[in-house]
Design an enzyme around this catalytic site. Structure first.
Site, PDB file in Angstrom:
ATOM      1  N   LYS A  13      -2.399  36.532  -7.566  1.00 36.19           N
ATOM      2  CA  LYS A  13      -3.330  35.821  -7.467  1.00 36.19           C
ATOM      3  C   LYS A  13      -4.014  35.810  -6.040  1.00 36.19           C
ATOM      4  O   LYS A  13      -5.562  35.800  -6.430  1.00 36.19           O
ATOM      5  CB  LYS A  13      -3.181  34.162  -7.690  1.00 36.19           C
ATOM      6  N   ARG A  89      -2.720  22.689 -11.701  1.00 36.94           N
ATOM      7  CA  ARG A  89      -1.418  23.100 -11.869  1.00 36.94           C
ATOM      8  C   ARG A  89      -0.952  22.337 -12.500  1.00 36.94           C
ATOM      9  O   ARG A  89       0.586  22.601 -13.282  1.00 36.94           O
ATOM     10  CB  ARG A  89      -0.495  23.048 -10.537  1.00 36.94           C
ATOM     11  N   ARG A 124       6.321  38.730   1.779  1.00 38.91           N
ATOM     12  CA  ARG A 124       5.281  39.027   1.929  1.00 38.91           C
ATOM     13  C   ARG A 124       5.641  38.324   3.240  1.00 38.91           C
ATOM     14  O   ARG A 124       6.154  37.511   4.023  1.00 38.91           O
ATOM     15  CB  ARG A 124       4.665  37.742   0.655  1.00 38.91           C
ATOM     16  N   ARG A 157       6.294  32.753   4.824  1.00 36.73           N
ATOM     17  CA  ARG A 157       5.475  31.600   3.726  1.00 36.73           C
ATOM     18  C   ARG A 157       7.484  31.095   4.298  1.00 36.73           C
ATOM     19  O   ARG A 157       7.773  31.443   3.644  1.00 36.73           O
ATOM     20  CB  ARG A 157       5.320  30.838   2.594  1.00 36.73           C
ATOM     21  N   ARG A 168      10.401  26.986  -7.962  1.00 37.57           N
ATOM     22  CA  ARG A 168       8.793  27.174  -7.808  1.00 37.57           C
ATOM     23  C   ARG A 168       7.996  27.966  -9.397  1.00 37.57           C
ATOM     24  O   ARG A 168       7.108  27.756 -10.074  1.00 37.57           O
ATOM     25  CB  ARG A 168       8.131  28.046  -6.732  1.00 37.57           C
TER      26      ARG A 168
HETATM   27  P1  AMP Z   1       0.471  28.263  -3.548  1.00 35.72           P
HETATM   28  O1  AMP Z   1      -0.078  28.559  -1.823  1.00 35.72           O
HETATM   29  O2  AMP Z   1      -0.961  28.094  -4.736  1.00 35.72           O
HETATM   30  O3  AMP Z   1       1.195  29.440  -3.808  1.00 35.72           O
HETATM   31  O4  AMP Z   1       0.998  27.281  -3.099  1.00 35.72           O
HETATM   32  C1  AMP Z   1       1.382  26.330  -2.914  1.00 35.72           C
HETATM   33  C2  AMP Z   1       2.213  24.822  -2.732  1.00 35.72           C
HETATM   34  O5  AMP Z   1       0.718  24.618  -2.532  1.00 35.72           O
HETATM   35  C3  AMP Z   1       2.906  25.022  -3.854  1.00 35.72           C
HETATM   36  O6  AMP Z   1       4.127  25.200  -4.292  1.00 35.72           O
HETATM   37  C4  AMP Z   1       2.781  23.514  -3.688  1.00 35.72           C
HETATM   38  O7  AMP Z   1       3.690  22.717  -3.365  1.00 35.72           O
HETATM   39  C5  AMP Z   1       1.279  23.026  -3.438  1.00 35.72           C
HETATM   40  N1  AMP Z   1      -0.210  23.360  -4.221  1.00 35.72           N
HETATM   41  C6  AMP Z   1      -0.756  24.590  -4.204  1.00 35.72           C
HETATM   42  N2  AMP Z   1      -1.728  24.328  -5.385  1.00 35.72           N
HETATM   43  C7  AMP Z   1      -0.981  22.594  -5.735  1.00 35.72           C
HETATM   44  C8  AMP Z   1      -1.733  22.002  -6.805  1.00 35.72           C
HETATM   45  N3  AMP Z   1      -3.201  22.405  -7.514  1.00 35.72           N
HETATM   46  N4  AMP Z   1      -1.408  20.966  -7.306  1.00 35.72           N
HETATM   47  C9  AMP Z   1      -0.127  20.605  -6.942  1.00 35.72           C
HETATM   48  N5  AMP Z   1       0.756  21.263  -5.500  1.00 35.72           N
HETATM   49  C10 AMP Z   1      -0.200  22.326  -5.445  1.00 35.72           C
END
Ligand code: AMP
Length: 221
Positions: A13, A89, A124, A157, A168
């Site tokens: 993504k 999400r 990553r 990260r 996740r």
């Molecule tokens: P990502 O960078 O999209 O992998 O998101 C990293 C982390 O941010 C996730 O594991 C959640 O803890 C939080 N997060 C990101 N987007 C959302 C969302 N739309 N709703 C809730 N938590 C989110």
């Protein structure tokens, strides 16, 4: 042009959104990026619970995430469109978009094998201020450990570990995946265009596929 990219962690993504925003000059709105930047500069009270949940690979409270998104979408640069990466999400977050009359044109679901997810997540690297991602083997930066654009130090990260990845992926399967059914139903009602993309293919191949679909959209405006 309003786009949502859906897919598990490591489905590409971030990589494909970088391509789309550059190609079509629309802003990328990544809730993960916003949260990572927010917790960097925020007060202790707000910072700790969010940071802790993110570290564990768990989702953040809907109200926090939805208000961040609503504020961001109201900004001027979103008038001509935007790309959502990591939002919605869950079904509640999707219902907020509907409630706010934020209509989406395209949903791209990036599907990818467990094997590739693992390969892509472990190793990553990220440039937190911009959200640009690299991989030590699969997509190395020009200078090892440094962002290609700014030269800043890249970081790993703290949720990109094998154990957190398991949480996740579970969150994705149980909470986020039902969105696919929801959007397929909407596409059958002609309310949205939904495409499932094979995220296992090479980066440029996927970008070409997305470009073909989106060019078609532009030509039909
Ligand atoms: P990502 O960078 O999209 O992998 O998101 C990293 C982390 O941010 C996730 O594991 C959640 O803890 C939080 N997060 C990101 N987007 C959302 C969302 N739309 N709703 C809730 N938590 C989110």
């Amino acid at each position: 042009m309003r786009i949502i990219l859906l897919g598990p962690p490591g489905s590409g993504k971030g990589t494909q959104s970088s391509f789309i925003v550059k190609r079509y000059k629309i802003p990328k709105i990544s809730t993960g990026d916003i949260l990572r930047t927010t917790i960097k500069g925020h007060t202790k009270e707000l910072k700790n619970p969010i940071k802790e949940l993110m570290k564990q690979g768990k989702l953040i409270n809907d109200n926090i995430v939805c208000s961040l998104i609503k504020c961001r979408i109201l900004q001027k640069d979103c008038q001509k469109g935007f790309l959502l990466d990591g939002f919605p999400r869950n079904l509640y977050q999707a219902s907020i978009l509907k409630q706010e009359n934020i209509n989406i044109d395209y949903i791209f679901e990036l599907s990818v094998s467990q094997e590739n997810i693992l390969k892509r997540i472990i190793g990553r690297l990220i440039h937190i201020p911009s959200g640009r991602t690299y991989h030590s083997k699969l997509k190395p930066p020009i200078k090892p450990g440094l962002d290609d654009v700014t030269g800043d130090l890249l970081t790993v990260r703290n949720d990109d570990s094998y154990n957190v990845l398991k949480t996740r992926l579970k969150e994705y399967k149980e909470i986020t995946k039902p969105l696919i059914k929801y959007y397929i139903k909407k596409s059958k009602e002609n309310k949205i265009k939904y495409f499932k993309i094979d995220g296992n293919k090479e980066i440029h191949h996927i970008s070409n596929q997305l470009e073909k679909i989106l060019n078609n959209h532009i030509n039909n405006i």
